[in-house]
Design a protein around this motif. Structure first.
Motif, PDB file in Angstrom:
ATOM      1  N   UNK A   5       0.842  -1.208   0.000  1.00 23.42           N
ATOM      2  CA  UNK A   5       0.000   0.000   0.000  1.00 23.42           C
ATOM      3  C   UNK A   5       0.872   1.251   0.000  1.00 23.42           C
ATOM      4  N   UNK A   6       0.285   2.426  -0.227  1.00 22.41           N
ATOM      5  CA  UNK A   6       1.069   3.662  -0.223  1.00 22.41           C
ATOM      6  C   UNK A   6       1.895   3.808   1.047  1.00 22.41           C
ATOM      7  N   UNK A   7       3.081   4.350   0.881  1.00 22.33           N
ATOM      8  CA  UNK A   7       4.013   4.507   1.999  1.00 22.33           C
ATOM      9  C   UNK A   7       4.038   5.937   2.518  1.00 22.33           C
ATOM     10  N   UNK A   8       3.983   6.911   1.633  1.00 28.17           N
ATOM     11  CA  UNK A   8       4.068   8.321   2.042  1.00 28.17           C
ATOM     12  C   UNK A   8       2.840   9.085   1.559  1.00 28.17           C
ATOM     13  N   UNK A   9       2.289   9.881   2.462  1.00 31.56           N
ATOM     14  CA  UNK A   9       1.089  10.676   2.208  1.00 31.56           C
ATOM     15  C   UNK A   9       1.408  12.113   2.613  1.00 31.56           C
ATOM     16  N   UNK A  10       1.333  13.042   1.686  1.00 32.58           N
ATOM     17  CA  UNK A  10       1.750  14.415   1.949  1.00 32.58           C
ATOM     18  C   UNK A  10       0.551  15.357   2.016  1.00 32.58           C
ATOM     19  N   UNK A  11       0.340  15.947   3.207  1.00 30.68           N
ATOM     20  CA  UNK A  11      -0.734  16.931   3.391  1.00 30.68           C
ATOM     21  C   UNK A  11      -0.345  18.281   2.787  1.00 30.68           C
ATOM     22  N   UNK A  12      -1.310  18.909   2.114  1.00 33.67           N
ATOM     23  CA  UNK A  12      -1.140  20.277   1.617  1.00 33.67           C
ATOM     24  C   UNK A  12      -2.462  21.023   1.795  1.00 33.67           C
ATOM     25  N   UNK A  13      -2.405  22.335   2.074  1.00 34.02           N
ATOM     26  CA  UNK A  13      -3.648  23.100   2.276  1.00 34.02           C
ATOM     27  C   UNK A  13      -4.383  23.338   0.966  1.00 34.02           C
ATOM     28  N   UNK A  14      -5.686  23.108   0.978  1.00 30.55           N
ATOM     29  CA  UNK A  14      -6.476  23.211  -0.239  1.00 30.55           C
ATOM     30  C   UNK A  14      -6.639  24.617  -0.768  1.00 30.55           C
ATOM     31  N   UNK A  15      -6.390  25.630   0.055  1.00 32.11           N
ATOM     32  CA  UNK A  15      -6.556  27.008  -0.416  1.00 32.11           C
ATOM     33  C   UNK A  15      -5.256  27.590  -0.964  1.00 32.11           C
ATOM     34  N   UNK A  16      -4.260  26.730  -1.220  1.00 31.80           N
ATOM     35  CA  UNK A  16      -2.992  27.196  -1.790  1.00 31.80           C
ATOM     36  C   UNK A  16      -2.651  26.334  -3.006  1.00 31.80           C
ATOM     37  N   UNK A  17      -3.303  26.593  -4.131  1.00 31.02           N
ATOM     38  CA  UNK A  17      -3.107  25.768  -5.320  1.00 31.02           C
ATOM     39  C   UNK A  17      -1.651  25.670  -5.770  1.00 31.02           C
ATOM     40  N   UNK A  18      -0.875  26.729  -5.548  1.00 22.29           N
ATOM     41  CA  UNK A  18       0.532  26.684  -5.960  1.00 22.29           C
ATOM     42  C   UNK A  18       1.320  25.674  -5.126  1.00 22.29           C
ATOM     43  N   UNK A  19       0.958  25.530  -3.849  1.00 22.84           N
ATOM     44  CA  UNK A  19       1.608  24.535  -2.992  1.00 22.84           C
ATOM     45  C   UNK A  19       1.155  23.132  -3.378  1.00 22.84           C
ATOM     46  N   UNK A  20      -0.116  22.994  -3.706  1.00 22.56           N
ATOM     47  CA  UNK A  20      -0.625  21.700  -4.162  1.00 22.56           C
ATOM     48  C   UNK A  20       0.106  21.268  -5.432  1.00 22.56           C
ATOM     49  N   UNK A  21       0.297  22.197  -6.358  1.00 21.64           N
ATOM     50  CA  UNK A  21       0.997  21.876  -7.606  1.00 21.64           C
ATOM     51  C   UNK A  21       2.409  21.381  -7.341  1.00 21.64           C
ATOM     52  N   UNK A  22       3.119  22.014  -6.418  1.00 21.37           N
ATOM     53  CA  UNK A  22       4.472  21.562  -6.061  1.00 21.37           C
ATOM     54  C   UNK A  22       4.435  20.193  -5.396  1.00 21.37           C
ATOM     55  N   UNK A  23       3.432  19.955  -4.571  1.00 20.89           N
ATOM     56  CA  UNK A  23       3.338  18.676  -3.864  1.00 20.89           C
ATOM     57  C   UNK A  23       3.184  17.508  -4.825  1.00 20.89           C
ATOM     58  N   UNK A  24       2.559  17.739  -5.955  1.00 22.15           N
ATOM     59  CA  UNK A  24       2.332  16.662  -6.910  1.00 22.15           C
ATOM     60  C   UNK A  24       3.631  16.111  -7.492  1.00 22.15           C
ATOM     61  N   UNK A  25       4.702  16.885  -7.398  1.00 22.22           N
ATOM     62  CA  UNK A  25       5.998  16.413  -7.887  1.00 22.22           C
ATOM     63  C   UNK A  25       7.015  16.244  -6.765  1.00 22.22           C
ATOM     64  N   UNK A  26       6.539  16.180  -5.522  1.00 23.02           N
ATOM     65  CA  UNK A  26       7.445  16.103  -4.369  1.00 23.02           C
ATOM     66  C   UNK A  26       7.915  14.685  -4.071  1.00 23.02           C
ATOM     67  N   UNK A  27       7.289  13.688  -4.683  1.00 24.60           N
ATOM     68  CA  UNK A  27       7.714  12.310  -4.469  1.00 24.60           C
ATOM     69  C   UNK A  27       6.843  11.496  -3.538  1.00 24.60           C
ATOM     70  N   UNK A  28       5.754  12.058  -3.032  1.00 16.49           N
ATOM     71  CA  UNK A  28       4.845  11.299  -2.168  1.00 16.49           C
ATOM     72  C   UNK A  28       4.032  10.320  -2.988  1.00 16.49           C
ATOM     73  N   UNK A  29       3.669   9.209  -2.380  1.00 15.03           N
ATOM     74  CA  UNK A  29       2.804   8.243  -3.048  1.00 15.03           C
ATOM     75  C   UNK A  29       1.401   8.785  -3.224  1.00 15.03           C
TER      76      UNK A  29
END
Length: 277
Positions: A5-29
């Motif tokens: 199953x997934x090993x890493x889960x990365x929380x990001x705030x939903x009201x910061x789309x630019x942070x969400x975009x970066x998180x998608x390439x951060x390496x989390x499962x």
């Protein structure tokens, strides 16, 4: 062999789309877009709309969304806006206290492409932990349970970390009894304390957790190192399976290790966890 199953889960705030975009390439499962604790009340609608826009198509990694408290004023709108989005891989339900909470969401959530929306329940109170197995076995759409330790710590009045270990073991056992994947650990709140994170992960692994939620990308490599089998663990697992292939009964290896069906199953699980996906 079944993938872990997934090993890493990365929380990001939903009201910061630019942070969400970066998180998608951060390496989390899995990326966990948070509409609850990380978003101020006045930003809830914006966070919901931004997340719905993100999930209009499938992102490059699975995206789950933690909706707002199920008994509060925002959760219904969250579910209506997001449940049918093609890019949604799962809904994380906060502060679950009963099986009925999960059933209500499962019945309300619109079918997603390919079937019902996978649900994940967070147990964040004494009552939620006490009903862990009932929640874990509540509905076919429920794919996992986990602790929300910050709220649980406050509810129990626990000051020392060891005071949560009974609750942690309770959730691990409930997940296994219900046929779910092992739960991930709750977040380590100090993003600079990587040594403390590593020690905490080692403890969580010993308790039966698999992986962890993170709140900063720098935590991801630490979680991976702590949870993925070491080279020696892989070697020992391969030795067990090689011995089992030549003798189907119980046996002892040359180094004195006893091998039976339970040991073989554990070895297979170890090797499956070297193959992530």
């Amino acid at each position: 062999m079944t993938a872990a199953p997934p090993l890493t889960w990365l929380y990001v705030p939903g009201d910061r789309p630019e942070v969400v975009a970066k998180a998608l390439s951060a390496g989390a499962d899995v990326v966990l877009v948070d509409l609850e604790d990380a978003v101020a009340p006045g930003r809830k609608e914006y966070a919901r709309a931004a997340t719905a826009e993100l999930l209009a198509e499938r992102p490059p990694v699975p995206v789950h969304v933690r909706v707002n408290a199920l008994d509060g004023p925002f959760a219904g709108a969250d579910l209506d806006a997001l449940a049918a989005r093609p890019g949604l891989a799962g809904l994380r339900l906060p502060k679950v206290t009963s099986a009925a909470c999960v059933v209500r969401v499962a019945e309300r959530a619109a079918p997603a492409e390919g079937g019902a929306v996978p649900l994940y329940a967070l147990l964040e109170s004494a009552l939620g932990v006490e009903r862990a197995y009932a929640v874990a076995s509540s509905h076919a759409s429920l794919r996992g349970i986990a602790l929300g330790e910050a709220d649980l710590r406050a509810d129990l009045g626990v000051r020392d970390d060891a005071g949560l270990d009974w609750s942690r073991s309770r959730v691990v056992v409930a997940a296994r009894a219900a046929g779910l994947d092992p739960p991930p650990q709750s977040v380590h709140p100090d993003v600079r304390d990587l040594a403390g994170l590593a020690a905490s992960c080692a403890h969580g692994r010993a308790l039966g957790f698999w992986g962890r939620t993170a709140i900063h990308p720098r935590q991801l490599p630490v979680i991976e190192r702590a949870y993925l089998p070491t080279a020696r663990e892989v070697e020992q697992a391969e030795e067990v399976l090689a011995a089992a292939d030549t003798d189907r009964g119980a046996l002892a290896l040359a180094d004195g290790r006893f091998v039976d069906e339970a040991v073989v199953a554990a070895a297979r699980r170890t090797l499956s966890r070297t193959r992530r996906g």
